[in-house]
Design a protein around this motif. Structure first.
Motif, mmCIF file in Angstrom:
data_model
loop_
_atom_site.group_PDB
_atom_site.id
_atom_site.type_symbol
_atom_site.label_atom_id
_atom_site.label_comp_id
_atom_site.label_asym_id
_atom_site.label_seq_id
_atom_site.Cartn_x
_atom_site.Cartn_y
_atom_site.Cartn_z
ATOM 1 N N SER A 155 24.875 2.352 7.828
ATOM 2 C CA SER A 155 25.471 3.415 7.009
ATOM 3 C C SER A 155 24.608 4.674 6.920
ATOM 4 C CB SER A 155 25.770 2.894 5.603
ATOM 5 O OG SER A 155 24.569 2.505 4.965
ATOM 6 N N ARG A 156 23.267 4.523 6.996
ATOM 7 C CA ARG A 156 22.385 5.677 6.803
ATOM 8 C C ARG A 156 21.648 6.100 8.064
ATOM 9 N NH1 ARG A 156 20.955 2.296 2.432
ATOM 10 N NH2 ARG A 156 18.776 2.227 3.014
ATOM 11 N N GLY A 157 21.760 5.325 9.149
ATOM 12 C CA GLY A 157 21.044 5.642 10.384
ATOM 13 C C GLY A 157 19.569 5.306 10.276
ATOM 14 N N ASP A 158 18.761 5.840 11.194
ATOM 15 C CA ASP A 158 17.320 5.638 11.162
ATOM 16 C C ASP A 158 16.717 6.447 10.022
ATOM 17 O OD1 ASP A 158 17.504 4.045 13.386
ATOM 18 O OD2 ASP A 158 16.669 5.521 14.773
ATOM 19 N N TYR A 159 15.727 5.855 9.351
ATOM 20 C CA TYR A 159 15.018 6.550 8.290
ATOM 21 C C TYR A 159 13.663 5.913 8.103
ATOM 22 C CZ TYR A 159 16.421 2.647 5.249
ATOM 23 O OH TYR A 159 16.609 1.405 4.707
ATOM 24 N N ILE A 160 12.806 6.569 7.369
ATOM 25 C CA ILE A 160 11.491 6.038 7.032
ATOM 26 C C ILE A 160 11.524 5.673 5.559
ATOM 27 C CG2 ILE A 160 9.045 6.567 6.789
ATOM 28 C CD1 ILE A 160 9.419 8.479 9.211
ATOM 29 N N GLU A 161 11.183 4.411 5.272
ATOM 30 C CA GLU A 161 11.158 3.954 3.885
ATOM 31 C C GLU A 161 9.727 4.014 3.364
ATOM 32 O OE1 GLU A 161 13.023 0.259 1.537
ATOM 33 O OE2 GLU A 161 11.383 -0.268 2.875
ATOM 34 N N GLU A 162 9.605 4.506 2.151
ATOM 35 C CA GLU A 162 8.317 4.550 1.478
ATOM 36 C C GLU A 162 8.488 3.994 0.077
ATOM 37 O OE1 GLU A 162 5.592 8.033 -0.399
ATOM 38 O OE2 GLU A 162 6.197 8.335 1.687
ATOM 39 N N LEU A 163 7.656 3.034 -0.297
ATOM 40 C CA LEU A 163 7.692 2.460 -1.636
ATOM 41 C C LEU A 163 6.670 3.193 -2.499
ATOM 42 C CD1 LEU A 163 7.779 -1.342 -0.715
ATOM 43 C CD2 LEU A 163 9.710 0.154 -1.287
ATOM 44 N N SER A 164 7.140 3.978 -3.448
ATOM 45 C CA SER A 164 6.239 4.704 -4.326
ATOM 46 C C SER A 164 5.507 3.725 -5.247
ATOM 47 C CB SER A 164 7.015 5.705 -5.177
ATOM 48 O OG SER A 164 6.155 6.269 -6.152
ATOM 49 N N LEU A 165 4.207 3.932 -5.373
ATOM 50 C CA LEU A 165 3.393 3.139 -6.296
ATOM 51 C C LEU A 165 2.973 3.971 -7.506
ATOM 52 C CD1 LEU A 165 1.236 1.223 -3.660
ATOM 53 C CD2 LEU A 165 3.170 0.346 -4.996
ATOM 54 N N THR B 94 0.839 -1.195 0.000
ATOM 55 C CA THR B 94 0.000 0.000 0.000
ATOM 56 C C THR B 94 0.877 1.249 0.000
ATOM 57 O OG1 THR B 94 -0.144 0.122 2.415
ATOM 58 C CG2 THR B 94 -1.848 -1.174 1.269
ATOM 59 N N GLY B 95 2.189 1.064 -0.127
ATOM 60 C CA GLY B 95 3.111 2.191 -0.110
ATOM 61 C C GLY B 95 3.295 2.793 1.269
ATOM 62 N N ALA B 96 2.856 2.077 2.305
ATOM 63 C CA ALA B 96 2.941 2.592 3.675
ATOM 64 C C ALA B 96 4.382 2.907 4.060
ATOM 65 C CB ALA B 96 2.368 1.570 4.652
ATOM 66 N N GLN B 97 4.540 3.904 4.899
ATOM 67 C CA GLN B 97 5.865 4.257 5.408
ATOM 68 C C GLN B 97 6.240 3.288 6.528
ATOM 69 O OE1 GLN B 97 5.640 8.419 6.498
ATOM 70 N NE2 GLN B 97 6.197 9.035 4.436
ATOM 71 N N VAL B 98 7.484 2.798 6.477
ATOM 72 C CA VAL B 98 7.989 1.851 7.464
ATOM 73 C C VAL B 98 9.314 2.381 7.997
ATOM 74 C CG1 VAL B 98 8.839 -0.502 7.824
ATOM 75 C CG2 VAL B 98 6.849 -0.101 6.358
ATOM 76 N N ARG B 99 9.438 2.421 9.311
ATOM 77 C CA ARG B 99 10.694 2.889 9.908
ATOM 78 C C ARG B 99 11.757 1.810 9.757
ATOM 79 N NH1 ARG B 99 11.300 7.215 13.956
ATOM 80 N NH2 ARG B 99 13.520 7.276 14.399
ATOM 81 N N ARG B 100 12.934 2.216 9.292
ATOM 82 C CA ARG B 100 14.057 1.306 9.075
ATOM 83 C C ARG B 100 15.289 1.863 9.774
ATOM 84 N NH1 ARG B 100 11.939 -3.316 6.746
ATOM 85 N NH2 ARG B 100 10.868 -2.864 4.810
ATOM 86 N N ALA B 101 16.300 1.025 9.900
ATOM 87 C CA ALA B 101 17.582 1.441 10.459
ATOM 88 C C ALA B 101 18.688 0.829 9.616
ATOM 89 C CB ALA B 101 17.715 0.995 11.900
ATOM 90 N N SER B 102 19.752 1.586 9.439
ATOM 91 C CA SER B 102 20.888 1.133 8.652
ATOM 92 C C SER B 102 22.163 1.614 9.326
ATOM 93 C CB SER B 102 20.788 1.717 7.239
ATOM 94 O OG SER B 102 22.001 1.599 6.549
#
Length: 179
Positions: free
Chosen positions: A51-61, A41-49
């Motif tokens: 190399s990039r630190g904490d971020y929110i991932e969103e899959l564009s549809l 559904t393209g929902a935003q999901v909190r991720r951690a990396s």
């Protein structure tokens, strides 16, 4: 909206990512062993990396942002919980996939193997509802204007769909009018 300076387009790693979805028991055709599901559904999901630190991932549809060829050419499996190390983990196949509004959808067919029969029955009974998509991100836009950066995948490719116990995208499910 972020300024152009706050958005950086970046290539992504080859690491396969996973995102949850759901499917709908009401769309089951028992004889054909098929069911329609929502895989994003393209929902935003909190991720951690690291190399990039904490971020929110969103899959564009958005049109042109999702590479659907793999899901539509018979090369995409339906897996048991993203397990891809054994042929026995493949419980079905993606027959076709499409984007509609704010959803990625697919029609999948489950195997008639005896070891998959219990899984198929639990799908019919509405016990197994959650789906996850395994994907690779080829390109993102990074928006650092908020307290947590947002990485929006603007070029990404689904590789597989899985039945899972806990999805990251709560709206990704088996499609149903009854649930």
């Amino acid at each position: 909206m972020a300024t152009p300076e706050a958005i950086a387009q970046r290539p992504q790693s080859e690491e396969l990512q996973h995102r949850a979805a759901t499917f709908a028991p009401a769309t089951i055709t028992v004889e054909a062993r098929t069911v329609e599901l929502v895989w994003s559904t393209g929902a935003q999901v909190r991720r951690a990396s690291w190399s990039r630190g904490d971020y929110i991932e969103e899959l564009s549809l958005a049109p042109g942002h999702v590479r659907l060829e793999r899901l539509n050419n018979g090369a995409a499996p339906l897996l048991d919980s993203h397990e891809s190390y054994s042929l026995r983990s493949q419980i079905g196949v993606v027959l076709r996939a499409w984007l509609t509004g704010n959803e990625g959808r697919a029609l999948v067919k489950l195997s008639a193997r005896p070891d998959v029969e219990a899984i198929f029955q639990d799908v019919i009974d509405g016990i197994y509802r959650n789906v996850s998509v395994g994907y690779k991100v080829h390109k993102t836009e990074r928006d650092e204007s908020g307290p947590v950066p947002i990485e929006r995948a603007i070029d990404w490719e689904p590789y597989e769909l899985s039945l899972v116990p806990i999805p990251a995208d709560a709206g990704a499910q088996v499609r149903s009018d009854n649930i």
